[in-house]
Design a protein around this motif. Structure first.
Motif, PDB file in Angstrom:
ATOM      1  N   UNK A  85       0.892  18.743  -8.198  1.00  0.00           N
ATOM      2  CA  UNK A  85       0.254  17.470  -8.528  1.00  0.00           C
ATOM      3  C   UNK A  85      -0.139  16.706  -7.266  1.00  0.00           C
ATOM      4  N   UNK A  86       0.833  16.388  -6.435  1.00  0.00           N
ATOM      5  CA  UNK A  86       0.587  15.567  -5.252  1.00  0.00           C
ATOM      6  C   UNK A  86       1.329  16.140  -4.052  1.00  0.00           C
ATOM      7  N   UNK A  87       0.864  15.757  -2.891  1.00  0.00           N
ATOM      8  CA  UNK A  87       1.551  16.060  -1.642  1.00  0.00           C
ATOM      9  C   UNK A  87       1.282  14.894  -0.710  1.00  0.00           C
ATOM     10  N   UNK A  88       2.239  14.611   0.194  1.00  0.00           N
ATOM     11  CA  UNK A  88       2.145  13.386   0.981  1.00  0.00           C
ATOM     12  C   UNK A  88       2.298  13.672   2.469  1.00  0.00           C
ATOM     13  N   UNK A  89       1.488  12.983   3.271  1.00  0.00           N
ATOM     14  CA  UNK A  89       1.569  13.040   4.728  1.00  0.00           C
ATOM     15  C   UNK A  89       1.969  11.656   5.214  1.00  0.00           C
ATOM     16  N   UNK A 119      -3.996  14.431  -2.594  1.00  0.00           N
ATOM     17  CA  UNK A 119      -3.376  14.346  -1.279  1.00  0.00           C
ATOM     18  C   UNK A 119      -3.191  12.877  -0.925  1.00  0.00           C
ATOM     19  N   UNK A 120      -1.954  12.487  -0.641  1.00  0.00           N
ATOM     20  CA  UNK A 120      -1.611  11.109  -0.306  1.00  0.00           C
ATOM     21  C   UNK A 120      -1.319  11.042   1.190  1.00  0.00           C
ATOM     22  N   UNK A 121      -1.961  10.102   1.885  1.00  0.00           N
ATOM     23  CA  UNK A 121      -1.820  10.017   3.338  1.00  0.00           C
ATOM     24  C   UNK A 121      -1.494   8.584   3.726  1.00  0.00           C
ATOM     25  N   UNK A 122      -0.308   8.388   4.303  1.00  0.00           N
ATOM     26  CA  UNK A 122       0.185   7.047   4.614  1.00  0.00           C
ATOM     27  C   UNK A 122       0.087   6.805   6.120  1.00  0.00           C
ATOM     28  N   UNK A 149      -8.234  12.388  -2.418  1.00  0.00           N
ATOM     29  CA  UNK A 149      -7.396  11.851  -1.349  1.00  0.00           C
ATOM     30  C   UNK A 149      -7.261  10.341  -1.524  1.00  0.00           C
ATOM     31  N   UNK A 150      -6.036   9.852  -1.391  1.00  0.00           N
ATOM     32  CA  UNK A 150      -5.781   8.413  -1.280  1.00  0.00           C
ATOM     33  C   UNK A 150      -5.149   8.199   0.086  1.00  0.00           C
ATOM     34  N   UNK A 151      -5.822   7.417   0.921  1.00  0.00           N
ATOM     35  CA  UNK A 151      -5.514   7.324   2.346  1.00  0.00           C
ATOM     36  C   UNK A 151      -5.250   5.863   2.706  1.00  0.00           C
ATOM     37  N   UNK A 152      -4.047   5.566   3.172  1.00  0.00           N
ATOM     38  CA  UNK A 152      -3.687   4.216   3.601  1.00  0.00           C
ATOM     39  C   UNK A 152      -3.906   4.093   5.099  1.00  0.00           C
ATOM     40  N   UNK A 153      -4.574   3.025   5.528  1.00  0.00           N
ATOM     41  CA  UNK A 153      -4.812   2.797   6.944  1.00  0.00           C
ATOM     42  C   UNK A 153      -4.940   1.303   7.219  1.00  0.00           C
ATOM     43  N   UNK A 154      -4.634   0.925   8.467  1.00  0.00           N
ATOM     44  CA  UNK A 154      -4.899  -0.436   8.915  1.00  0.00           C
ATOM     45  C   UNK A 154      -6.231  -0.534   9.645  1.00  0.00           C
ATOM     46  N   UNK A 155      -6.877   0.600   9.859  1.00  0.00           N
ATOM     47  CA  UNK A 155      -8.123   0.627  10.634  1.00  0.00           C
ATOM     48  C   UNK A 155      -9.333   0.621   9.706  1.00  0.00           C
ATOM     49  N   UNK A 156     -10.110  -0.451   9.743  1.00  0.00           N
ATOM     50  CA  UNK A 156     -11.331  -0.498   8.947  1.00  0.00           C
ATOM     51  C   UNK A 156     -12.312   0.573   9.393  1.00  0.00           C
ATOM     52  N   UNK A 157     -12.409   0.811  10.688  1.00  0.00           N
ATOM     53  CA  UNK A 157     -13.311   1.842  11.189  1.00  0.00           C
ATOM     54  C   UNK A 157     -12.948   3.203  10.609  1.00  0.00           C
ATOM     55  N   UNK A 158     -11.659   3.508  10.611  1.00  0.00           N
ATOM     56  CA  UNK A 158     -11.192   4.773  10.060  1.00  0.00           C
ATOM     57  C   UNK A 158     -11.528   4.878   8.572  1.00  0.00           C
ATOM     58  N   UNK A 166       0.829  -1.219   0.000  1.00  0.00           N
ATOM     59  CA  UNK A 166       0.000   0.000   0.000  1.00  0.00           C
ATOM     60  C   UNK A 166       0.858   1.261   0.000  1.00  0.00           C
ATOM     61  N   UNK A 167       1.842   1.295   0.889  1.00  0.00           N
ATOM     62  CA  UNK A 167       2.720   2.464   0.967  1.00  0.00           C
ATOM     63  C   UNK A 167       3.575   2.584  -0.286  1.00  0.00           C
ATOM     64  N   UNK A 168       3.982   1.445  -0.820  1.00  0.00           N
ATOM     65  CA  UNK A 168       4.743   1.463  -2.072  1.00  0.00           C
ATOM     66  C   UNK A 168       3.929   2.103  -3.184  1.00  0.00           C
ATOM     67  N   UNK A 169       2.649   1.783  -3.241  1.00  0.00           N
ATOM     68  CA  UNK A 169       1.796   2.373  -4.266  1.00  0.00           C
ATOM     69  C   UNK A 169       1.714   3.890  -4.103  1.00  0.00           C
ATOM     70  N   UNK A 170       1.573   4.365  -2.873  1.00  0.00           N
ATOM     71  CA  UNK A 170       1.542   5.815  -2.658  1.00  0.00           C
ATOM     72  C   UNK A 170       2.831   6.469  -3.139  1.00  0.00           C
ATOM     73  N   UNK A 171       3.950   5.835  -2.894  1.00  0.00           N
ATOM     74  CA  UNK A 171       5.228   6.409  -3.324  1.00  0.00           C
ATOM     75  C   UNK A 171       5.358   6.419  -4.840  1.00  0.00           C
ATOM     76  N   UNK A 172       4.757   5.461  -5.496  1.00  0.00           N
ATOM     77  CA  UNK A 172       4.737   5.478  -6.959  1.00  0.00           C
ATOM     78  C   UNK A 172       3.887   6.646  -7.450  1.00  0.00           C
ATOM     79  N   UNK A 173       2.709   6.837  -6.852  1.00  0.00           N
ATOM     80  CA  UNK A 173       1.847   7.953  -7.240  1.00  0.00           C
ATOM     81  C   UNK A 173       2.558   9.283  -6.999  1.00  0.00           C
TER      82      UNK A 173
END
Length: 269
Positions: free
Chosen positions: A83-87, A162-165, A194-203, A55-62
């Motif tokens: 174009x993009x910005x990352x958190x 906006x990319x959020x890891x 926004x593309x947002x990576x998380x391990x929390x399903x609730x989030x 997942x994080x690898x994909x964000x870094x590609x984007x």
């Protein structure tokens, strides 16, 4: 890419068969893909999947930090805007700079005139609830405040995507809910992609328009679920039967991938 190949005028990103390999000595590790994903302009898309699935690898590609080993990634961008910005998860704020200087950092790199840069940074500081801390240094701030600084810095450059890891993984549970609410409020104001990576399903279900489940490594899309809850979303959404039912449905898919990852010894990234 020629504009005629754009799927429709609302498409912002399209990944076709994106893969990424890493080489360590004589061995190759297939970290990602092939992954296919389309994101529309203004969508909030959450990626969930087991640790190490790419997942994080994909964000870094984007974000342009990594090239794909195979496949294509197309972005349809407006002229004159970042174009993009990352958190990142670990804040990434510069300890020797004040809050104002941290938020202004990307604008300084883009050579935005100082008066305009200060005004834009101050606006995002206010919108993220940090007014009064402009001259403070990160060491004097809580983890939640440092992450708000990082979000303000990412948004100050007005990115189209906006990319959020896992941006809230390092804060406690209560602060995580507060930051989710802050992010939702800011996102509602301009509906940025926004593309947002998380391990929390609730989030993911609280924040996203869609939840994309990524398989055990190498990551592929195994489910793409539309979140049906109206916006703006109230804090009591988490306690509804509908939320619980959807959470269970997504977990039924994700659980198989987590178990596959554990069975293969791929718990670590």
């Amino acid at each position: 890419m020629d504009a005629k190949t754009r799927p429709d005028t609302a498409t912002k990103l399209r990944a076709n068969g994106v893969e990424r390999q890493f080489i360590s000595g004589k061995s190759k590790v297939q970290a990602l893909g092939p992954l296919d994903l389309t994101v529309r302009d203004g969508e909030f898309v959450c990626l969930v999947g087991p640790s190490g699935c790419g997942k994080s690898t994909f964000l870094r590609i984007v974000n342009g930090l990594l090239p794909p080993t195979a496949g294509t990634l197309d972005l349809w961008l407006d002229d004159g805007r970042a174009a993009t910005s990352m958190v990142f998860q670990d804040y990434g704020v510069l300890p020797w700079k004040t809050v104002l200087a941290n938020v202004r950092f990307g604008l300084d790199l883009a050579k935005v005139p100082r008066k305009e840069a200060n005004a834009r940074a101050a606006d995002w500081i206010r919108r993220l609830g940090l007014a009064g801390f402009e001259k403070a240094y990160p060491a004097t701030l809580s983890g939640g405040m440092r992450q708000r600084v990082a979000i303000a810095r990412a948004l100050a450059v007005q990115p189209q995507i906006l990319l959020m890891d896992e941006p809230f993984a390092a804060v406690d549970a209560q602060m995580r809910v507060v930051l989710q609410e802050v992010l939702l409020k800011v996102w509602e104001e301009d509906r940025r992609t926004v593309i947002f990576v998380t391990h929390s399903l609730e989030e993911a279900l609280v924040l996203g328009d869609r939840v994309v489940v990524v398989s055990a490594r190498p990551g592929r899309v195994v489910a793409d679920i539309t979140v049906p809850f109206d916006r703006p979303r109230a804090g009591d959404l988490r306690g509804t039967p509908e939320f619980a039912a959807l959470h269970q449905d997504v977990w039924d898919v994700l659980r198989d991938e987590v178990q596959a990852s554990l069975a293969a010894g791929k718990e670590s990234t």
